[in-house]
Each structure stands twice: as structure tokens, then as C-alpha cells.
Design a protein around this motif. Structure first.
Motif, PDB file in Angstrom:
ATOM      1  N   GLU A   1       0.832  -1.208   0.000  1.00 31.81           N
ATOM      2  CA  GLU A   1       0.000   0.000   0.000  1.00 31.81           C
ATOM      3  C   GLU A   1       0.869   1.262   0.000  1.00 31.81           C
TER       4      GLU A   1
ATOM      5  N   GLU B   1      -5.026   4.611   2.847  1.00 29.61           N
ATOM      6  CA  GLU B   1      -4.022   3.548   2.661  1.00 29.61           C
ATOM      7  C   GLU B   1      -2.969   3.559   3.775  1.00 29.61           C
TER       8      GLU B   1
ATOM      9  N   HIS C   1      -4.478   1.792   6.598  1.00 28.28           N
ATOM     10  CA  HIS C   1      -4.552   0.343   6.336  1.00 28.28           C
ATOM     11  C   HIS C   1      -3.193  -0.302   6.621  1.00 28.28           C
TER      12      HIS C   1
ATOM     13  N   HIS D   1     -11.305  -2.362   6.213  1.00 31.00           N
ATOM     14  CA  HIS D   1     -10.406  -2.213   5.064  1.00 31.00           C
ATOM     15  C   HIS D   1     -11.200  -2.369   3.761  1.00 31.00           C
TER      16      HIS D   1
ATOM     17  N   GLU E   1     -11.622   0.227   0.632  1.00 30.41           N
ATOM     18  CA  GLU E   1     -11.127  -0.155  -0.709  1.00 30.41           C
ATOM     19  C   GLU E   1     -12.204   0.080  -1.761  1.00 30.41           C
TER      20      GLU E   1
ATOM     21  N   HIS F   1     -12.585   3.970  -2.347  1.00 36.94           N
ATOM     22  CA  HIS F   1     -11.565   4.687  -3.148  1.00 36.94           C
ATOM     23  C   HIS F   1     -11.170   3.920  -4.418  1.00 36.94           C
TER      24      HIS F   1
END
Ligand SMILES: [Fe+2]
Ligand SMILES: [Fe+2]
Length: 288
Positions: free
Chosen positions: A56, A85, A88, A167, A171, A174
Motif C-alpha cells: 500500500e 491507505e 490500512h 479495510h 477499498e 476509493h
């Protein structure tokens, strides 16, 4: 050949990308087969998570390289993407520590990720963006599948389930950013060239992604004493049979090669809405 000077994004105009600053599982002791007592499911997710902190960071760097001159809406989405990110990565570092604390050796698997990313240094940034584009399609497809079917995380403890779900939500949220950045960065390219480069990259990424996750999962299974044909058959059954995530991803994967593809051709925000209320307290101000 006509050049698409003004690529219009299909990202919904009313989409807000909201970083949610949540921490999960700190101080929690995680069993080796944390996912429903299933060594194949647990280790496949462990192998995935091992790629995230470095992977990431690579996505962030490759998108960042092209943010100059981006239209204001995209520039705001890139900022929010980066914030998501980075968080994450932080949570997967913590998760990976719990995997190591459960007794798995993971250093050499982290090194495999580092080595393959080292190969991207010094080559044209646009190729790295194409890799990110392909891998972001993977994360969005997997996120969709994992949110769609709760069986993937059946048997995980509440906190770990929340982490993967959080998460996945972000995801999906985005999923258009790398694509829109790519369209912005290649606005002077012909459609044919853009299609050729992104398609070739997707094929390379697909081969490497699955070959490396397969090997890493087998490595972790071997650390559990599961080896040889038993390990391979068990993992193949998990990936291709039931729940069979690889099999289920095929239509969405194939869509990537179709003319007019955009991640938001399929609006799956309903999946975000299903769980988003769990993270109300963690919502950060929109970065746009
Ligand atoms: Fe992520
Ligand atoms: Fe992502």
C-alpha cells in the motif's frame, strides 16, 4: 488516432471518500487458525496481509507521482486515498505482528514483497501507476466479494472481522482513485496505447499476485506441518472450490479488459452502507 484530452470520470459525483481512523486488536492474542479454525483460510489471509504494508505504501507513492495538475476533485480524492491507505498499512503491520506472535516466521515472506517492489525502482513511474491500477482493481474486487458474502469471515473474532471489513469498505470507496489518476496521467495517450499498457500490466500482475500468494500460503501451511499434496489440494479447494474466491472474481476481472471499463461502472456503495454505521466515531473530516 484520436486522443482523449478530456477524460471524464465515472466516479459518482456524490461520492465522499472518508478516512476512518480505527485501531483494531491491540493487545489481542490471535490464534494460529484465527479464521474459523481453518488453516487454509487463515493462512491465505495472513499471506495477503503480509503484502499490505509495503504494497500500500507503493500504491501511495505511485499515485502521488501524478497528482500535480490533477483537477481539484481528483486531487481531494487522492489526499483521502493516501490517508486511507496509510491507516490500512498501520493496521496490517499490527495484524502481521499478531501473526508473528502466534509463532509464524514471516520475515522471509515480507522480504519477497520488498524484493519484488525493489524491481519497480528506477523504471517509468507510469508503469508503476499501471501496476497500482491493476492491484487496486484486485483489492476492490476482493473487498466486494468479502462484504457480499459473510461466509468468508465466518468464525473470525469480532475485532479481526471488523478490521478486514473496515479495510474492505474503504477499498470500495476509493476504488476509482488510481483509475482516475491513470486517466489523468495518460490523457495524451491514444485509447489503444492506454488499453494495451493497462491490459499487459493486469496480466503480469495477475500471474505474480497469485503465484506469490500461493507460495506464501503454502509456506505458512508448512509451518503448521501441512505440506505436499495435502496442502496444495486444501488450498486449491479453498481458492477455487468453496468459498472459491478466485472463481468468483473472474467476471469482475474480465471486465477490466472491456472497452469503457471504469471501476464505478459497477456502483456497489450499498455494501459500504451496510456496515458504515459501525465506524461513525472514527470518521475523519473529508480531505477534499
Ligand atoms: Fe488499503
Ligand atoms: Fe486501496
Amino acid at each position: 488516432m484520436a486522443h482523449a484530452k478530456t477524460a471524464t470520470s465515472k466516479t459518482p459525483t456524490d461520492l465522499t471518500i472518508t478516512p476512518r481512523d480505527r485501531r483494531f486488536g491491540r493487545g489481542q492474542v490471535q490464534g494460529r487458525w484465527w479464521l474459523g479454525g481453518d488453516p487454509y483460510a487463515s493462512n491465505f489471509h495472513n499471506a495477503l496481509s503480509i503484502t499490505f504494508p509495503r504494497g500500500e505504501a507503493f500504491f501511495v507513492d505511485s499515485v502521488k507521482s501524478f497528482r500535480d495538475g490533477a483537477p481539484p476533485k481528483l486531487a481531494g480524492e487522492i489526499r483521502a486515498f493516501i490517508m486511507q491507505e496509510v491507516m490500512h498499512s498501520r493496521e496490517h503491520v499490527s495484524f502481521n505482528r499478531r501473526v508473528a506472535d502466534a509463532g509464524y516466521k514471516v520475515d522471509h515472506l515480507e522480504q519477497v514483497v520488498a524484493d519484488s517492489l525493489a524491481l519497480t525502482k528506477g523504471r517509468p513511474e507510469i508503469l508503476n501507476l499501471a501496476v497500482t491500477l491493476a492491484l487496486e482493481h484486485y483489492t476492490a474486487m476482493m473487498a466486494h466479494e468479502m462484504l457480499r458474502d459473510p461466509r468468508y469471515f465466518e468464525g473470525a473474532d469480532a475485532e479481526t472481522l471488523e478490521m478486514w471489513r473496515w479495510h474492505a469498505i474503504e477499498e470500495i470507496e476509493h476504488k476509482g482513485v488510481a483509475f482516475d489518476t491513470w486517466m489523468h496521467a495518460t490523457k495524451d495517450w491514444s485509447r489503444a496505447k492506454r488499453w494495451r499498457v493497462k491490459s499487459i500490466m493486469m496480466l503480469i500482475v495477475t500471474k505474480n499476485f497469485w503465484a506469490k500468494r500461493w507460495d506464501a500460503t503454502l509456506d505458512l501451511l508448512a509451518q503448521d506441518g501441512i505440506t505436499g499434496a495435502k496442502a496444495k489440494l486444501g488450498l486449491a479447494r479453498y481458492l477455487f472450490g468453496s468459498p472459491g474466491i478466485v472463481r468468483k472474481l473472474v467476471p469482475a476481472w474480465a471486465a477490466f479488459f472491456m472497452p469503457g471499463f471504469h471501476p464505478w461502472n459497477h456502483d456497489d456503495r450499498a455494501l459500504i452502507g451496510k456496515y458504515d454505521s459501525d465506524y461513525v466515531d472514527a470518521r475523519m473530516p473529508a480531505a477534499a
